[in-house]
Design a protein around this motif. Sequence first.
Motif, PDB file in Angstrom:
ATOM      1  N   GLY A   1      36.343 -70.304 -71.839  1.00  0.00           N
ATOM      2  CA  GLY A   1      35.940 -70.505 -72.930  1.00  0.00           C
ATOM      3  C   GLY A   1      35.254 -68.969 -74.093  1.00  0.00           C
ATOM      4  N   GLU A   2      34.946 -69.070 -75.088  1.00  0.00           N
ATOM      5  CA  GLU A   2      34.472 -67.996 -75.406  1.00  0.00           C
ATOM      6  C   GLU A   2      33.022 -68.167 -75.371  1.00  0.00           C
ATOM      7  OE1 GLU A   2      35.599 -65.811 -77.770  1.00  0.00           O
ATOM      8  OE2 GLU A   2      37.992 -67.439 -77.585  1.00  0.00           O
ATOM      9  N   LYS A   3      33.169 -66.118 -74.978  1.00  0.00           N
ATOM     10  CA  LYS A   3      30.927 -66.427 -74.596  1.00  0.00           C
ATOM     11  C   LYS A   3      30.360 -65.435 -75.974  1.00  0.00           C
ATOM     12  CE  LYS A   3      30.508 -65.596 -70.024  1.00  0.00           C
ATOM     13  NZ  LYS A   3      29.243 -66.172 -69.146  1.00  0.00           N
ATOM     14  N   ASP A   4      29.221 -65.462 -76.221  1.00  0.00           N
ATOM     15  CA  ASP A   4      28.236 -64.632 -77.054  1.00  0.00           C
ATOM     16  C   ASP A   4      27.939 -63.509 -75.912  1.00  0.00           C
ATOM     17  OD1 ASP A   4      27.287 -64.130 -78.997  1.00  0.00           O
ATOM     18  OD2 ASP A   4      25.379 -65.743 -78.680  1.00  0.00           O
TER      19      ASP A   4
ATOM     20  N   LYS B   1      33.693 -64.102 -66.636  1.00  0.00           N
ATOM     21  CA  LYS B   1      33.668 -63.012 -67.227  1.00  0.00           C
ATOM     22  C   LYS B   1      32.216 -62.502 -67.835  1.00  0.00           C
ATOM     23  CE  LYS B   1      35.725 -65.677 -71.355  1.00  0.00           C
ATOM     24  NZ  LYS B   1      36.401 -66.023 -72.370  1.00  0.00           N
TER      25      LYS B   1
ATOM     26  N   GLU C   1      30.413 -55.569 -78.282  1.00  0.00           N
ATOM     27  CA  GLU C   1      32.477 -55.700 -78.353  1.00  0.00           C
ATOM     28  C   GLU C   1      32.899 -55.308 -77.061  1.00  0.00           C
ATOM     29  OE1 GLU C   1      36.293 -53.855 -80.675  1.00  0.00           O
ATOM     30  OE2 GLU C   1      34.191 -54.246 -81.182  1.00  0.00           O
TER      31      GLU C   1
ATOM     32  N   GLN D   1      32.257 -57.279 -73.953  1.00  0.00           N
ATOM     33  CA  GLN D   1      34.083 -58.538 -74.071  1.00  0.00           C
ATOM     34  C   GLN D   1      34.946 -58.331 -73.071  1.00  0.00           C
ATOM     35  OE1 GLN D   1      36.713 -58.869 -76.291  1.00  0.00           O
ATOM     36  NE2 GLN D   1      37.303 -60.918 -75.756  1.00  0.00           N
TER      37      GLN D   1
END
Length: 409
Positions: free
Chosen positions: A218-221, A319, A363, A366
């Motif tokens: 999934g997307e991570k913050d 991640k 960034e 990420q």
Amino acid sequence: MVSASKLNNLIKNGKKQPPIQNNREDSAVKPVLAIASHEGNPHNPKTWSGTSSNIAKALEDLGISVLGINAHLNRYQKRACTLIHQMSGLGSDFWGGPVFRGESGKIIQRQVKALGCKKVLHMGQLSLPMPKINPGVEHYLVCDRTRNLWNKRSNLEGYTPKMLKIAERLEWESFAQIKHFFPLSQYVRDNLIDYYQIDPSRITVINTGRGSLQPFYGEKDYKNGHILFVAKDRFEAKGGPLLLEGFKIAQQKNPSLKLVIVGQENYKHLNGVIPNLTVHGFIPWGEELQNLFNTAALFAMPAINEAWGLVYLEALATKNPILALNRTSLPEITQNGKYGFLMDEQTPERMAELLLDTFSDPERLQKMGAAGQKHCLESYSWQQTASKIASVMLDIPASKLKAKEFTLV
């Protein structure tokens, strides 16, 4: 006692053993090997953080029968070992000493004879050297460190000079009994070659697979400043105090930083004392721990002498870039900092600088996290580890391993 010159020749050249014979010429024989561990039942997921059981299962998935040899001493035997060890002037730490290694070696030797197995995979060298190598039995070694590497990085307060000298000799005698070495890392391979003078052709780096946590897609913050530390006890050895002191400094300059520590029951009293610090006791592998890895933005564990560390692979798979010391196998796992941040200067001030720098560019975090996960999932699996072991021990081509077609002659 083996002479120094003879011992050196044994270590350099190894012992050539006859191959397993197939007495049934008209049919294929299912390969059999034994896994021996001084820490407990090799098939038990709790033994050596699951490394033994994961290797055993992966070998069985390849169609290989795996016999387990448990050389673990019970609590009464350990007490006796400790007492004899101390009375012999060897210090308070009996691990790696002649008493413990001697008893474990005898247990393995008896079970090898009882099982009639011809190929034995030792999970660590602390149950070696064996008192007597039976003719026709081949011994292989999975190792995450050597005595030489351990002495360089560890606290040796529990050892006397006499013990260190004996432990060094036992290491060389142990290696003299091994046909082929399976270090977990390139770092250990280099030490086997450079210090112990092992022929490189007798060494195969196998790495490991990952633990029970699932990869996170999934997307991570990466702006949330969420730092995660997970270690089952041994807070000091895992670099916990260094991380904690560095976090306190960094948190004053960036109040959004948050540190979650898992597995440290003795430090739960710090909850509410240090801003944005949450300390948990032991959390078993499951949904709660998985969620902590999934929501973290950085995994930090500056362990002093972590030989390998499955938890670093868990971090990459979810991640999380890694923050650790620039030593042991961490340059290898992070590809020299490509998937994390490595510290040379072991001070709270430097730790604070790195934490602040890490979260100054979400960034970058990420991109590191995505690239690290890809590398981890492609490079580390128990299937790959087992295939490397089987291809050497059983002399089976990789193509036949995949097809589960075996014939030993």
